[in-house]
Scaffold this active site. Structure first.
Site, mmCIF file in Angstrom:
data_model
loop_
_atom_site.group_PDB
_atom_site.id
_atom_site.type_symbol
_atom_site.label_atom_id
_atom_site.label_comp_id
_atom_site.label_asym_id
_atom_site.label_seq_id
_atom_site.Cartn_x
_atom_site.Cartn_y
_atom_site.Cartn_z
ATOM 1 N N ASP A 54 32.457 42.601 46.097
ATOM 2 C CA ASP A 54 31.413 42.058 46.967
ATOM 3 C C ASP A 54 30.047 42.353 46.370
ATOM 4 O OD1 ASP A 54 33.480 41.615 48.559
ATOM 5 O OD2 ASP A 54 32.739 42.746 50.287
ATOM 6 N N PHE B 265 29.346 40.135 43.511
ATOM 7 C CA PHE B 265 29.063 38.794 44.043
ATOM 8 C C PHE B 265 27.633 38.752 44.592
ATOM 9 C CE2 PHE B 265 29.005 35.519 47.285
ATOM 10 C CZ PHE B 265 29.733 34.485 46.709
ATOM 11 N N ASP B 266 27.277 39.762 45.397
ATOM 12 C CA ASP B 266 25.937 39.797 46.000
ATOM 13 C C ASP B 266 24.858 39.880 44.928
ATOM 14 O OD1 ASP B 266 27.019 39.695 48.528
ATOM 15 O OD2 ASP B 266 27.028 41.857 48.801
ATOM 16 N N SER C 129 25.420 32.673 57.715
ATOM 17 C CA SER C 129 25.716 33.956 57.113
ATOM 18 C C SER C 129 24.537 34.909 57.373
ATOM 19 C CB SER C 129 25.910 33.691 55.628
ATOM 20 O OG SER C 129 26.286 34.841 54.991
ATOM 21 N N GLU D 18 23.754 47.562 64.406
ATOM 22 C CA GLU D 18 25.197 47.487 64.666
ATOM 23 C C GLU D 18 25.956 47.733 63.382
ATOM 24 O OE1 GLU D 18 25.775 43.464 65.941
ATOM 25 O OE2 GLU D 18 24.208 43.643 67.447
ATOM 26 N N LYS E 118 28.436 46.575 60.454
ATOM 27 C CA LYS E 118 28.794 45.299 59.835
ATOM 28 C C LYS E 118 30.296 45.367 59.579
ATOM 29 C CE LYS E 118 27.618 42.065 56.220
ATOM 30 N NZ LYS E 118 28.988 41.707 55.942
ATOM 31 N N ASP F 236 33.976 44.370 58.433
ATOM 32 C CA ASP F 236 34.433 43.685 57.225
ATOM 33 C C ASP F 236 35.754 42.956 57.495
ATOM 34 O OD1 ASP F 236 34.438 42.854 54.669
ATOM 35 O OD2 ASP F 236 35.016 44.759 53.778
ATOM 36 N N ARG G 139 34.736 30.307 60.683
ATOM 37 C CA ARG G 139 33.413 29.840 60.284
ATOM 38 C C ARG G 139 33.493 28.547 59.474
ATOM 39 N NH1 ARG G 139 29.268 33.627 57.254
ATOM 40 N NH2 ARG G 139 30.715 33.437 55.535
ATOM 41 N N GLU H 94 34.169 39.070 64.759
ATOM 42 C CA GLU H 94 34.959 39.274 63.557
ATOM 43 C C GLU H 94 36.403 39.590 63.937
ATOM 44 O OE1 GLU H 94 32.673 38.982 61.172
ATOM 45 O OE2 GLU H 94 33.595 39.753 59.346
ATOM 46 N N TYR I 219 29.987 40.135 68.416
ATOM 47 C CA TYR I 219 28.639 40.670 68.196
ATOM 48 C C TYR I 219 27.505 39.664 68.300
ATOM 49 C CZ TYR I 219 30.289 39.082 63.611
ATOM 50 O OH TYR I 219 30.839 38.352 62.613
ATOM 51 N N LYS J 103 19.212 43.642 63.770
ATOM 52 C CA LYS J 103 18.804 42.380 64.394
ATOM 53 C C LYS J 103 17.556 42.608 65.235
ATOM 54 C CE LYS J 103 23.625 41.042 64.829
ATOM 55 N NZ LYS J 103 24.780 40.893 65.705
ATOM 56 N N LYS K 52 23.953 46.705 53.102
ATOM 57 C CA LYS K 52 25.344 46.954 52.714
ATOM 58 C C LYS K 52 25.498 48.311 52.044
ATOM 59 C CE LYS K 52 28.029 43.421 51.812
ATOM 60 N NZ LYS K 52 28.589 42.204 51.191
ATOM 61 N N CYS L 41 42.693 39.322 16.680
ATOM 62 C CA CYS L 41 43.356 39.128 17.975
ATOM 63 C C CYS L 41 44.493 40.140 18.101
ATOM 64 C CB CYS L 41 43.893 37.701 18.082
ATOM 65 S SG CYS L 41 44.922 37.464 19.543
ATOM 66 N N CYS M 17 47.902 37.813 18.022
ATOM 67 C CA CYS M 17 48.375 37.022 16.883
ATOM 68 C C CYS M 17 47.682 37.383 15.571
ATOM 69 C CB CYS M 17 48.216 35.527 17.174
ATOM 70 S SG CYS M 17 46.496 35.009 17.255
ATOM 71 N N CYS N 283 39.830 34.534 20.696
ATOM 72 C CA CYS N 283 40.797 34.248 19.650
ATOM 73 C C CYS N 283 40.806 32.724 19.512
ATOM 74 C CB CYS N 283 42.185 34.747 20.059
ATOM 75 S SG CYS N 283 43.464 34.056 18.996
ATOM 76 N N CYS O 229 48.471 31.168 19.312
ATOM 77 C CA CYS O 229 48.445 32.530 19.875
ATOM 78 C C CYS O 229 49.392 32.578 21.085
ATOM 79 C CB CYS O 229 47.017 32.879 20.284
ATOM 80 S SG CYS O 229 46.883 34.513 21.017
HETATM 81 S S1 IVH Z 1 25.556 38.635 63.308
HETATM 82 C C1 IVH Z 1 23.703 34.236 62.525
HETATM 83 N N1 IVH Z 1 26.626 40.978 63.395
HETATM 84 O O1 IVH Z 1 28.881 39.398 58.326
HETATM 85 C C2 IVH Z 1 24.523 35.337 61.986
HETATM 86 N N2 IVH Z 1 27.457 39.473 61.761
HETATM 87 O O2 IVH Z 1 28.003 38.756 55.656
HETATM 88 C C3 IVH Z 1 25.174 36.101 63.073
HETATM 89 N N3 IVH Z 1 29.303 40.362 60.430
HETATM 90 O O3 IVH Z 1 28.630 35.952 58.819
HETATM 91 C C4 IVH Z 1 26.006 37.173 62.531
HETATM 92 N N4 IVH Z 1 29.398 42.320 61.388
HETATM 93 O O4 IVH Z 1 30.727 37.242 59.783
HETATM 94 C C5 IVH Z 1 26.629 39.787 62.782
HETATM 95 N N5 IVH Z 1 27.478 43.092 63.649
HETATM 96 C C6 IVH Z 1 27.491 41.929 63.036
HETATM 97 C C7 IVH Z 1 28.394 41.627 61.986
HETATM 98 C C8 IVH Z 1 28.341 40.385 61.372
HETATM 99 C C9 IVH Z 1 29.937 41.545 60.474
HETATM 100 C C10 IVH Z 1 29.667 39.299 59.476
HETATM 101 C C11 IVH Z 1 29.498 37.897 59.971
HETATM 102 C C12 IVH Z 1 28.480 37.302 59.023
HETATM 103 C C13 IVH Z 1 28.732 38.117 57.805
HETATM 104 C C14 IVH Z 1 27.631 38.069 56.791
#
Ligand code: IVH
Length: 678
Positions: free
Chosen positions: A34, A37-38, A83, A113, A115, A117, A136, A172, A224, A287, A311, A405, A408, A423, A429
């Site tokens: 992750d 990716f991020d 997201s 809150e 997050k 997974d 989603r 979630e 949430y 938030k 994160k 290689c 081969c 290679c 090969c």
């Molecule tokens: S709020 C408009 N709250 O994390 C967005 N999302 O990586 C509202 N997620 O798409 C999302 N915990 O699937 C919110 N406490 C939390 C969360 C949460 C996990 C997920 C959610 C979101 C993703 C983004």
């Protein structure tokens, strides 16, 4: 970085992120962490901001990853399901708070809150009953998984108290560690591949066809977010408290904060305390609590401006590096793989980790004998991320990357701009030959029932060198191989026969053209309609596809101009494989296959929905009018420059009405109905 290099990197990042997003959301088997990716996503965002001329509405920075599968009915979300912007640095959380301070006129607070997974879900309650559950999906449309959601034990079927007549609530679906471990034990007993992590297991389980099986998976839900349009509350906290009073599962680990210090304390506390939770979390979501403030901050194309996710850094372990293997892949790329003294990390024992490429070994200055840091952020293959120099033994030397290689013995080459050694002996090969066959037979490609051991066996018996050889194997030959019996041989031959029905887009993917993953293959196949059209396309023609840039176009063009490849395609065609689009299972129809359409102006549905409609019928959208445009689809107020160019080049301009006549009527109506729900 110069402009050309930036363009190349932007394109490379878009390909990487798109493919990985698919692996993450659809296949539930990501092969990058992750965090990686991020970071790549942030690199792409920064490059796109520095070079706005390369903006593309299709860039992964502009769209949420899609989990849409083909097995479920797709339904439109009433409000887009977005997201969250994310960061790994506290200073960016501080910037988020400072921005909110500057933009918001009246006072506000933060709701912090966990997050969670897992995999996102959107529930609709009507008259107090659960009436719909959507994943989603791509943020616009989701898979309807209502039957499965009804089998998740803590999702109430009916509510109590003073709930609104109709509302949506989002959250979630998680698989607690205990259920995850039990499921993987069961899978191992049955010889099935284990899930890499609880999130993939949750997502895979929510998408099962059999809701009885879903009920057995021990899934769990936490909610949430209630879209502010859906209910009449003043704050997010109040909305969640109300939801809890109606019997909905809302986390108790939630805190109202008034300062960045309080936010930081919440983060620090949970960075440690989360290790004792029975389910996976990967950060903290901050938030803005007041819904009026949320409304005034609004949204970007992808995420709300009123929230940010901090994160947690991936867990790390430190262990001695015992040796390095150099592995050749199907494309000839050589990857260094570290053999480690076994170490416990994120719930499993790690013995091997990737060192990525020679540049990475040099950048980290990794040496055999060093104590190295290993990370595993949800991905299957852990990564070496650094060296503990204070533990370095006196006599260790930098490793020498092999010149030949390892399979081969051919001298390795490194092309300009490439990070990996290759290679070049593609046709001789053994690892590359076997890798290509294995890729061709894969589930997402031709779905031929055989694994790595069988390919080894076929290769050792000189039965296969290219995919077309598979179709020449007789039952007699199979039965003369060790371990093959009548039933298994017949099953294999049947799956070969079935593979002749696989749609062209998957056949194109199965060929294993470099940089052409599943979704790119689909785009190319639907755009051109046939292998002949692809083979005679110029690089410029290939570049007309919105997601195809120089790298992919160059790779496809080169592939199609190699005699050996065209000969192999000829053989596969004679065998009966599909080399033309016939209306794939995922697409609504092939009515627009081979058409490149430029969309301009306003329509009865949003422009994005129109583009999706075109894609669903096999057409391709391009952003500018050129000689290869099939027609301009003009709504009200089309761009005058585009109209002028059409006039100049003699490109037809058609209205929305004329366009809808090109689509098969029943399907079009259904698709448009779904898309106009917005
Ligand atoms: S709020 C408009 N709250 O994390 C967005 N999302 O990586 C509202 N997620 O798409 C999302 N915990 O699937 C919110 N406490 C939390 C969360 C949460 C996990 C997920 C959610 C979101 C993703 C983004």
């Amino acid at each position: 970085m110069g402009k050309d290099e930036a363009q190349r990197r932007i394109e490379e990042l878009r390909i990487l992120l798109r493919e990985n997003s698919r692996k993450y959301y659809v296949e539930n088997a990501p092969d990058m962490s992750d965090q990686e990716f991020d970071f790549l996503m942030h690199e792409l965002e920064a490059l796109e901001a520095a070079y706005p001329e390369f903006y593309s509405p299709d860039s992964p920075t502009q769209r949420v990853g899609s989990d849409l599968g083909s097995e479920f009915v797709k339904r439109a979300h009433r409000y887009p399901m977005l997201s969250l912007g994310n960061t790994y640095s506290i200073s960016e959380v501080e910037e988020f708070a400072a921005r909110a301070d500057k933009l918001l006129e009246s006072g506000f607070s933060y709701c912090c809150e966990l997050k969670f997974d897992g995999t996102a879900i959107c529930l609709t309650y009507t008259g107090g009953r659960l009436t719909r559950a959507l994943t989603r999906g791509d943020g616009t449309m989701g898979d309807d998984v209502t039957r499965n959601a009804l089998r998740i034990s803590n999702i109430p079927h009916t509510l109590k108290g003073d709930f609104p007549e109709e509302f949506e609530i989002r959250g979630e679906i998680l698989m607690p560690y205990a259920s995850f471990e039990a499921l993987n034990r069961e899978r191992a007993d049955e010889g099935e591949a284990p899930f890499a992590n609880p999130r993939n297991a949750a997502s895979g389980s929510l998408k099962l066809g059999d809701s009885e099986e879903v009920a057995k998976r021990g899934l769990w839900c936490t909610l949430y977010h209630i879209p502010a349009q859906s209910v009449p509350f003043d704050t997010h906290y109040e909305a969640l408290s109300k939801a809890a009073s109606w019997g909905l599962p809302v986390s108790e680990h939630i805190k109202l904060c008034n300062s960045i210090e309080e936010i930081r304390a919440f983060i620090d506390y949970w960075d440690v305390a989360r290790r004792s939770l029975p389910y996976a979390t990967d950060g903290i979501v901050i938030k803005i609590n007041e819904l009026s403030a949320q409304r005034s901050l609004g949204y970007t194309a992808k995420s709300p401006r009123w929230a940010v996710a901090y994160k947690f850094k991936a867990e790390q372990a430190c262990t001695p590096l015992l040796s390095i293997d150099y592995q050749v892949g199907r494309t000839g790329a050589v990857t260094p793989v570290a053999n480690l003294a076994p170490v416990q990390l994120g719930g499993t024992v790690v013995k091997r980790a990737t060192l990525v490429n020679a540049d990475q070994i040099a950048a980290l200055d990794v040496r055999v004998g060093d104590s190295v840091y290993v990370e595993k952020g949800g991905e299957i293959i852990p990564k070496i991320t650094g060296v503990n120099l204070s533990l370095r033994p006196a006599d260790v030397l930098p490793p020498a990357f092999p010149a030949l290689c390892p399979d081969c013995g051919t001298p390795l080459v490194k092309q300009e701009g490439e990070a990996k050694w290759f290679c070049p002996n593609q046709d001789g090969c053994p690892t590359q030959i076997k890798g290509r066959i294995l890729h061709f037979m894969g589930r997402k490609a031709m779905n031929i029932l055989a694994g790595e051991a069988t390919v080894e066996q076929f290769y050792a018996a000189s039965l296969v060198k290219t995919p077309s050889d598979l179709y020449k194997i007789s039952k007699y030959q199979l039965m003369s191989l060790e371990g093959w019996q009548d039933k298994a041989a017949q099953r294999f031959l049947d799956s070969l026969e079935d593979s002749k029905k696989v749609p062209f887009e998957r056949v194109l993917f199965a060929l294993g053209i470099r940089f052409v993953g599943e979704s790119t293959a689909r785009d190319i196949a639907l755009h051109f309609g046939s292998i002949d059209a692809i083979a005679s396309a110029s690089k410029k023609d290939l570049l007309q596809i919105s997601d195809v840039g120089e790298v992919v176009a160059g790779s496809v063009y080169e592939y199609m101009h190699k005699d050996a490849h065209m000969e192999e395609i000829g053989k596969l065609r004679l065998i009966g494989l599909k080399f033309e689009v016939t209306g794939g299972s995922d697409s609504v129809s092939a009515a627009l296959a081979g058409k490149t359409i430029v969309v301009s102006g306003n329509f009865s549905i949003s422009r994005d929905a129109m583009k999706e409609l075109i894609a669903a019928h096999g057409g391709k959208c391009a952003s500018s009018v050129s000689g290869s445009t099939s027609f301009l689809l003009a709504g009200s107020k089309p761009g005058p420059e585009k109209l002028r160019k059409c006039d100049q080049l003699g490109i037809p301009v058609i209205s929305e009405d004329e366009f809808s006549k090109l689509l098969p009527s029943s399907e079009k109506n259904e698709a448009v109905q779904e898309l106009t729900l917005f």
